[in-house]
Design an enzyme around this catalytic site. Structure first.
Site, PDB file in Angstrom:
ATOM      1  N   HIS A  45      33.021  30.381  38.722  1.00 32.70           N
ATOM      2  CA  HIS A  45      34.469  30.355  38.514  1.00 32.70           C
ATOM      3  C   HIS A  45      35.167  30.102  39.852  1.00 32.70           C
ATOM      4  O   HIS A  45      34.836  30.749  40.853  1.00 32.70           O
ATOM      5  CB  HIS A  45      34.958  31.715  38.002  1.00 32.70           C
ATOM      6  CG  HIS A  45      34.432  32.101  36.655  1.00 32.70           C
ATOM      7  ND1 HIS A  45      35.189  32.014  35.512  1.00 32.70           N
ATOM      8  CD2 HIS A  45      33.219  32.585  36.275  1.00 32.70           C
ATOM      9  CE1 HIS A  45      34.478  32.448  34.474  1.00 32.70           C
ATOM     10  NE2 HIS A  45      33.279  32.799  34.911  1.00 32.70           N
TER      11      HIS A  45
ATOM     12  N   HIS B  24      27.300  28.965  35.795  1.00 29.52           N
ATOM     13  CA  HIS B  24      28.593  28.396  36.177  1.00 29.52           C
ATOM     14  C   HIS B  24      29.264  29.309  37.198  1.00 29.52           C
ATOM     15  O   HIS B  24      29.056  30.520  37.194  1.00 29.52           O
ATOM     16  CB  HIS B  24      29.503  28.216  34.958  1.00 29.52           C
ATOM     17  CG  HIS B  24      29.696  29.464  34.158  1.00 29.52           C
ATOM     18  ND1 HIS B  24      28.778  29.898  33.230  1.00 29.52           N
ATOM     19  CD2 HIS B  24      30.687  30.383  34.148  1.00 29.52           C
ATOM     20  CE1 HIS B  24      29.199  31.028  32.684  1.00 29.52           C
ATOM     21  NE2 HIS B  24      30.358  31.353  33.234  1.00 29.52           N
TER      22      HIS B  24
HETATM   23  P1  AMP Z   1      31.435  33.978  31.872  1.00 25.68           P
HETATM   24  O1  AMP Z   1      30.221  33.528  31.109  1.00 25.68           O
HETATM   25  O2  AMP Z   1      31.778  35.386  31.547  1.00 25.68           O
HETATM   26  O3  AMP Z   1      31.327  33.740  33.340  1.00 25.68           O
HETATM   27  O4  AMP Z   1      32.684  33.153  31.403  1.00 25.68           O
HETATM   28  C1  AMP Z   1      32.669  32.014  30.618  1.00 25.68           C
HETATM   29  C2  AMP Z   1      33.992  31.335  30.826  1.00 25.68           C
HETATM   30  O5  AMP Z   1      33.995  30.172  30.046  1.00 25.68           O
HETATM   31  C3  AMP Z   1      35.216  32.160  30.401  1.00 25.68           C
HETATM   32  O6  AMP Z   1      36.101  32.251  31.504  1.00 25.68           O
HETATM   33  C4  AMP Z   1      35.809  31.352  29.243  1.00 25.68           C
HETATM   34  O7  AMP Z   1      37.217  31.373  29.268  1.00 25.68           O
HETATM   35  C5  AMP Z   1      35.262  29.972  29.504  1.00 25.68           C
HETATM   36  N1  AMP Z   1      35.072  29.121  28.348  1.00 25.68           N
HETATM   37  C6  AMP Z   1      34.567  29.460  27.144  1.00 25.68           C
HETATM   38  N2  AMP Z   1      34.490  28.378  26.344  1.00 25.68           N
HETATM   39  C7  AMP Z   1      34.944  27.329  27.074  1.00 25.68           C
HETATM   40  C8  AMP Z   1      35.119  25.939  26.816  1.00 25.68           C
HETATM   41  N3  AMP Z   1      34.810  25.398  25.643  1.00 25.68           N
HETATM   42  N4  AMP Z   1      35.618  25.145  27.802  1.00 25.68           N
HETATM   43  C9  AMP Z   1      35.958  25.682  28.997  1.00 25.68           C
HETATM   44  N5  AMP Z   1      35.821  26.995  29.308  1.00 25.68           N
HETATM   45  C10 AMP Z   1      35.323  27.800  28.358  1.00 25.68           C
END
Ligand code: AMP
Length: 142
Positions: A105, A103
């Site tokens: 950001h 993903h």
């Molecule tokens: P990262 O894997 O560190 O790039 O970040 C994962 C991102 O997913 C974080 O910014 C979380 O706040 C976000 N996140 C975790 N669970 C959910 C969810 N159920 N829906 C949307 N965002 C999420």
């Protein structure tokens, strides 16, 4: 390399097993609001194809992903009247990755305003819904 695990939370969102505030979807890509935004309008852009992160992704998938990131970054800048847009992507836990489906950001930024912590405070669902609606309107306006 560690194998992709389809039990991760984003795989569940992609399968419709848990809800999200979706802002965009096409044949290959989905975008939804980050539930713990680092700035108002923080969203995530995902390929539907499974990979843990950039390191094991198919380059053909990446080629389709970046134009959508650009489209959403432009929409986020407009919708949230941002001064800039931060694009971030983490690969494996030591680099900050917490969810193991690729993903990107997309985070609106403002002059002189620091980012909230990564995976910090959960935003209220009605706020996320309102922000998703703003983004969709900006996308529709082109
Ligand atoms: P990262 O894997 O560190 O790039 O970040 C994962 C991102 O997913 C974080 O910014 C979380 O706040 C976000 N996140 C975790 N669970 C959910 C969810 N159920 N829906 C949307 N965002 C999420």
């Amino acid at each position: 390399m560690t194998a992709y695990d389809d039990g991760n939370i984003f795989a569940k969102i992609l399968r419709g097993e848990i809800p999200s505030h979706r802002v965009y979807e096409d044949d290959d890509t989905v975008a939804f609001m980050d539930v713990m935004p680092q700035s108002p309008g923080h969203l995530l852009v995902l390929p539907k194809a499974p990979s843990r992160n950039l390191l094991d992704a198919d380059p053909a998938v990446l080629a389709k992903l970046l134009p959508v990131v650009q489209k959403l970054a432009r929409a986020a800048k407009t919708a949230f009247e941002a001064d800039g847009v931060f694009i971030a992507q983490f690969n494996e836990a030591p680099a900050g990755q917490t969810v193991f489906h690729l993903h990107v950001h997309v985070i609106p930024r403002y002059d002189g305003i620091a980012l909230a912590p990564h995976s910090g405070t959960m935003e209220k669902p009605d706020v996320l819904a309102e922000q998703a609606a703003k983004l969709k309107a900006a996308l529709a306006a082109g």
